[in-house]
Design a protein around this motif. Structure first.
Motif, PDB file in Angstrom:
ATOM      1  N   LEU A 183      -0.321   8.354  -0.722  1.00  0.00           N
ATOM      2  CA  LEU A 183       0.595   7.224  -0.643  1.00  0.00           C
ATOM      3  C   LEU A 183       1.319   7.221   0.692  1.00  0.00           C
ATOM      4  O   LEU A 183       1.496   8.268   1.323  1.00  0.00           O
ATOM      5  N   GLY A 184       1.758   6.036   1.116  1.00  0.00           N
ATOM      6  CA  GLY A 184       2.543   5.923   2.341  1.00  0.00           C
ATOM      7  C   GLY A 184       3.437   4.706   2.288  1.00  0.00           C
ATOM      8  O   GLY A 184       3.253   3.820   1.442  1.00  0.00           O
ATOM      9  N   SER A 185       4.410   4.645   3.193  1.00  0.00           N
ATOM     10  CA  SER A 185       5.312   3.494   3.219  1.00  0.00           C
ATOM     11  C   SER A 185       5.975   3.344   4.579  1.00  0.00           C
ATOM     12  O   SER A 185       6.091   4.305   5.342  1.00  0.00           O
ATOM     13  N   VAL A 186       6.414   2.118   4.827  1.00  0.00           N
ATOM     14  CA  VAL A 186       7.193   1.777   6.015  1.00  0.00           C
ATOM     15  C   VAL A 186       8.299   0.829   5.575  1.00  0.00           C
ATOM     16  O   VAL A 186       8.085  -0.048   4.723  1.00  0.00           O
ATOM     17  N   ILE A 187       9.485   0.999   6.142  1.00  0.00           N
ATOM     18  CA  ILE A 187      10.625   0.132   5.851  1.00  0.00           C
ATOM     19  C   ILE A 187      10.842  -0.789   7.043  1.00  0.00           C
ATOM     20  O   ILE A 187      10.816  -0.346   8.196  1.00  0.00           O
ATOM     21  N   THR A 188      11.053  -2.072   6.777  1.00  0.00           N
ATOM     22  CA  THR A 188      11.266  -3.042   7.847  1.00  0.00           C
ATOM     23  C   THR A 188      12.416  -3.978   7.496  1.00  0.00           C
ATOM     24  O   THR A 188      12.725  -4.169   6.306  1.00  0.00           O
ATOM     25  N   ASP A 189      13.044  -4.576   8.502  1.00  0.00           N
ATOM     26  CA  ASP A 189      14.067  -5.583   8.241  1.00  0.00           C
ATOM     27  C   ASP A 189      13.454  -6.961   8.007  1.00  0.00           C
ATOM     28  O   ASP A 189      14.166  -7.932   7.753  1.00  0.00           O
ATOM     29  N   LEU A 190      12.124  -7.054   8.059  1.00  0.00           N
ATOM     30  CA  LEU A 190      11.426  -8.298   7.767  1.00  0.00           C
ATOM     31  C   LEU A 190      11.474  -8.567   6.264  1.00  0.00           C
ATOM     32  O   LEU A 190      11.108  -7.697   5.467  1.00  0.00           O
ATOM     33  N   LYS A 191      11.903  -9.749   5.876  1.00  0.00           N
ATOM     34  CA  LYS A 191      11.991 -10.085   4.457  1.00  0.00           C
ATOM     35  C   LYS A 191      10.652 -10.630   3.974  1.00  0.00           C
ATOM     36  O   LYS A 191      10.157 -11.633   4.480  1.00  0.00           O
ATOM     37  N   LEU A 192      10.060  -9.945   3.009  1.00  0.00           N
ATOM     38  CA  LEU A 192       8.780 -10.336   2.436  1.00  0.00           C
ATOM     39  C   LEU A 192       8.941 -10.496   0.923  1.00  0.00           C
ATOM     40  O   LEU A 192       9.893 -10.000   0.334  1.00  0.00           O
TER      41      LEU A 192
END
Length: 273
Positions: A183-192
């Motif tokens: 598993l992996g993840s990335v956090i962004t300030d982009l609203k999806l």
């Protein structure tokens, strides 16, 4: 944008030369699954109670270059990298040590996973969004909690929040592609748009908790770390990160071997049972 991000993650994994076993032809992973969780999902606050107050929220991770509030309307992008059938099959016949293919997937497949984390961060930053991969952040740290080893960010809990699966008796995540994965993840300030969590219960995909059946993984564990009482993380860690790599790591040419015996030859190996 959700579709574009999914396609980019799939493209990267399926075309990367890092996604190949030592024969240069067999992939470590099949096509990824991708999900999205709102950064302000109340689950991430709940995790501070469920896991521990050391478990950081998406906003706390994204606050490295700016304020924590910048992630309030952002997104956690999570993915599942399912292990190939040939690797799973090789581990089914084992009952003490992981197979060579499984161990090399744990080691070199995670190298690919880290490359993917960096790639997704770069992909988002090039399009004007801020992004951080918690697993690669200076804020990620291992933690010895009262109930066993954990860390300041759980990829499994992020994937659950992103609607990618539910938890099993052995604490892994049972996804539509089963339990054998990275598993992996990335956090962004982009609203999806978030992927809905549709399971009736956080352990719904595990037959042991759904109807009291199965429990096959209990007998697959070579050191007795699994029982109806749950997963003994300390016994598991000592075996997976101590005994196994000391015994077969050099032979397989890796330092991290994993084990995975409780993730194969079981009903949830490659599907939701």
């Amino acid at each position: 944008m959700e579709k574009a991000i999914r396609e980019e993650i799939v493209r990267f994994v399926m075309t990367s030369p890092e996604n190949l076993q030592e024969d240069g032809a067999t992939p470590y992973f099949e096509e990824p699954l991708v999900g999205f969780a709102a950064a302000d999902d109340p689950l991430f606050i709940e995790y501070k109670k469920i896991i521990g107050d050391f478990h950081l929220t998406p906003g706390e991770f994204l606050s490295e270059p700016a304020g924590a509030s910048s992630a309030a309307q952002g997104t956690v992008i999570s993915w599942v990298l399912p292990l190939t059938a040939v690797t799973r099959k090789s581990n089914r016949v084992e009952d003490l040590w992981p197979s060579r293919a499984w161990a090399r997937t744990r080691h070199f497949g995670e190298v690919l996973n880290c490359s993917l984390r960096r790639h997704v961060v770069d992909y988002l930053q090039q399009r004007g969004s801020r992004a951080v991969a918690p697993q690669l952040s200076e804020r990620w740290k291992p933690v010895d909690a009262p109930d066993g080893p954990t860390s300041s960010w759980s990829e499994r809990h992020a994937a659950y929040a992103a609607g990618l699966g539910t938890f099993s008796l052995n604490d892994a995540l049972i996804t539509p592609k089963g339990i054998a994965h990275r598993l992996g993840s990335v956090i962004t300030d982009l609203k999806l748009s978030p992927t809905p969590v549709t399971a009736a219960h956080y352990r719904w995909n595990c037959l042991r908790f759904r109807d009291g059946g199965c429990g096959v993984c209990i007998n697959r564990c070579p050191v007795g770390a699994l029982s109806d009482a749950g997963h003994d993380k300390e016994i598991c860690r000592n075996y997976v990160y101590g005994t196994v790599p000391r015994t077969v790591g050099e032979q397989y040419g890796v330092t991290a071997t994993g084990c995975g015996l409780c993730q194969v030859k079981i009903p949830c190996e490659e599907q939701i049972p």
